[in-house]
Enzyme design. Structure first.
Site, PDB file in Angstrom:
ATOM      1  N   ASP A  91       0.870  -1.177   0.000  1.00 48.74           N
ATOM      2  CA  ASP A  91       0.000   0.000   0.000  1.00 48.74           C
ATOM      3  C   ASP A  91       0.906   1.224   0.000  1.00 48.74           C
ATOM      4  O   ASP A  91       2.128   1.098  -0.004  1.00 48.74           O
ATOM      5  CB  ASP A  91      -0.891  -0.045   1.252  1.00 48.74           C
ATOM      6  CG  ASP A  91      -2.217   0.662   1.061  1.00 48.74           C
ATOM      7  OD1 ASP A  91      -2.191   1.852   0.663  1.00 48.74           O
ATOM      8  OD2 ASP A  91      -3.258   0.053   1.313  1.00 48.74           O
ATOM      9  N   THR A 140     -10.663  -3.397  -2.013  1.00 48.14           N
ATOM     10  CA  THR A 140      -9.625  -3.056  -2.992  1.00 48.14           C
ATOM     11  C   THR A 140      -8.694  -4.260  -3.155  1.00 48.14           C
ATOM     12  O   THR A 140      -8.355  -4.941  -2.187  1.00 48.14           O
ATOM     13  CB  THR A 140      -8.807  -1.824  -2.554  1.00 48.14           C
ATOM     14  OG1 THR A 140      -8.272  -2.048  -1.244  1.00 48.14           O
ATOM     15  CG2 THR A 140      -9.675  -0.572  -2.525  1.00 48.14           C
ATOM     16  N   ALA A 200      -8.119  -2.812   1.543  1.00 51.66           N
ATOM     17  CA  ALA A 200      -7.259  -3.883   2.047  1.00 51.66           C
ATOM     18  C   ALA A 200      -6.166  -4.249   1.051  1.00 51.66           C
ATOM     19  O   ALA A 200      -5.159  -4.844   1.414  1.00 51.66           O
ATOM     20  CB  ALA A 200      -8.113  -5.117   2.339  1.00 51.66           C
ATOM     21  N   LYS A 201      -6.380  -3.923  -0.215  1.00 55.19           N
ATOM     22  CA  LYS A 201      -5.413  -4.218  -1.283  1.00 55.19           C
ATOM     23  C   LYS A 201      -4.938  -5.658  -1.225  1.00 55.19           C
ATOM     24  O   LYS A 201      -3.750  -5.935  -1.289  1.00 55.19           O
ATOM     25  CB  LYS A 201      -4.271  -3.211  -1.256  1.00 55.19           C
ATOM     26  CG  LYS A 201      -4.785  -1.777  -1.425  1.00 55.19           C
ATOM     27  CD  LYS A 201      -3.694  -0.764  -1.694  1.00 55.19           C
ATOM     28  CE  LYS A 201      -4.239   0.615  -1.964  1.00 55.19           C
ATOM     29  NZ  LYS A 201      -4.837   1.293  -0.813  1.00 55.19           N
ATOM     30  N   ARG A 202      -5.892  -6.591  -1.101  1.00 62.86           N
ATOM     31  CA  ARG A 202      -5.563  -8.009  -1.082  1.00 62.86           C
ATOM     32  C   ARG A 202      -5.316  -8.514  -2.499  1.00 62.86           C
ATOM     33  O   ARG A 202      -5.559  -7.791  -3.481  1.00 62.86           O
ATOM     34  CB  ARG A 202      -6.696  -8.797  -0.421  1.00 62.86           C
ATOM     35  CG  ARG A 202      -6.949  -8.427   1.038  1.00 62.86           C
ATOM     36  CD  ARG A 202      -5.734  -8.710   1.909  1.00 62.86           C
ATOM     37  NE  ARG A 202      -6.026  -8.553   3.324  1.00 62.86           N
ATOM     38  CZ  ARG A 202      -5.715  -7.492   4.067  1.00 62.86           C
ATOM     39  NH1 ARG A 202      -5.099  -6.464   3.530  1.00 62.86           N
ATOM     40  NH2 ARG A 202      -6.010  -7.461   5.359  1.00 62.86           N
TER      41      ARG A 202
END
Lengths: 271, 271
Positions: free
Chosen positions: A96, B118, B92-94
């Site tokens: 991130d 996200t 969360a950008k998983r």
């Protein structure tokens, strides 16, 4: 943990095995379901049975996160019971902007005392460097993964013919070094591991995809080993779900030992 | 939430504001520190004060994760108190292999009832599609982010001169559609938003980088708006830390209202 400490453990155990703790509540033996914390009991037994043969454990964070707040307590307890000399990997694939990555780093390195975290490179330098500021902690950066979707973007060639994963390798080497950065390099394409090794001679690789996903351990060693071994080969399902009965611990032990014996021979051959 | 429901709320509130809940314990007003759960109290006040002007809330998962298991309970409670008609984004950008992404999807869509997550694209198709299997839930895929590191890989041109972020846009459109997929498109380069809009005319964009990171709201609207608005513009720090004193809620409200008024004018101008 330092690179020297990791290598010393590899030599001591004649193993470069990482056991992946993909602790799936729907797959753990049914007799555990009556336990207060089935996932903890499952992981505890797996760790106790395999610790003689493993130099690393890799809890897959999603499996704990899927259990809600309780899952994070379980993860913390599981991490604490892993013997201190064994390398721990939070397989979280975080990444991130800078101030957010810093928080993820704190969560995994300070709140929980993991040695390393897997990190996704898409957002670039400021998503990775906050993880590198912790002494004796490691980033394991996704380079070439072993899943089917890995071909969608990682192999796209740039104007000079260089695939994306190579740009990730090259650029990230200016952010960290072989003492605080490793790479995820999938085992499903043996010769590609050789390509990666040419670009990063000194770094450790975390290699998934051996076993269930079809990668060959001897190819991984042939193409990937370096003078400090430079490999952590992960097996998850093949070990932890070797049996779904009461004997799951013993069966996991046997599978881990089988891999360790094979690894011992490969270490003798290439090191 | 459906796209029609989201658009209807945008029209009702004359706003396309997303409030980012980057709830940092070191930054919340000091009088809250004596509370049992300062982050919850902070978020509750922010939500109550800004709900008239916001069509979406975006808790930044790292900030909750950094608090340990307690943080996940706080996140769950925060998510529950967001009014049902407001769109919720787990930032969360998983992104992981298929069976792991499936678990992340379950954690955010089932355990917690978020409308969207996200997701990072690096691992390709099987890291994204598991999130698309949930009805009326959304993937917000990273395309062009607003951080400094975004230039490291996202702008690398392929052999045909196409930058990586465009490959992400093109390929991912075959995985989902404008009813279950949005894209993160940073605001720091207005004209690039126009480039993205050409490739994906119908999808919503989640646009970070307005305010603290220097992006211009009017440029975002000029280059990015489509007939269903197609924009959720995020502001985090500019709203939630408008004051670090006891009046933080009122000040957050004022900042949110300022943005809503500006957005209302832009909706009138372009829609």
């Amino acid at each position: 943990m330092t690179k020297a400490e990791l290598f010393s453990q590899i030599q001591k155990k004649s193993s470069f095995l990482c056991v992946g703790l993909d602790a799936d509540i729907t797959k753990v033996p049914s007799h555990l379901h009556s336990e207060k914390d089935p996932i903890f009991t499952f992981c505890k037994e797996i760790i106790e049975q395999t610790a003689d043969f493993a130099v690393a454990y890799k809890p897959n964070i999603a499996f704990f996160e899927a259990l809600g707040p309780q899952g994070w307590e379980t993860l913390q307890k599981v991490n604490e019971l892993i013997p201190k000399e064994i390398f721990t990997i939070a397989d979280a694939k975080r990444g991130d902007i800078g101030n957010t990555s810093k928080l993820y780093a704190r969560a995994f390195f300070e709140k929980m005392d993991f040695d390393s975290v897997t990190v996704a490179p898409y957002m670039g330098v400021d998503s990775v460097t906050p993880f590198l500021e912790f002494e004796n902690k490691w980033v394991i950066l996704l380079a070439l993964t072993s899943n089917s979707g890995s071909m969608d973007f990682q192999l796209i060639k740039d104007e000079a013919g260089k695939p994306l994963y190579q740009s990730v390798l090259e650029k990230s080497q200016t952010w960290g070094n072989s003492e605080n950065m490793m790479y995820v390099v999938g085992a499903t394409r043996g010769e590609l591991i050789g390509e990666v090794r040419k670009v990063v001679p000194d770094h450790f690789f975390l290699v998934p995809g051996v076993g269930a996903q079809g990668g060959s351990l001897s190819d991984v060693a042939k193409y990937g080993m370096n003078p400090s071994c430079g490999l952590l080969v992960n097996s998850s399902r093949g070990i932890i779900y070797a049996s779904r009965e009461k004997d799951f611990g013993i069966c996991a032990r046997k599978e881990a030992e089988k891999l360790q014996i094979e690894m011992s021979e490969l270490l003798d051959k290439y090191l």
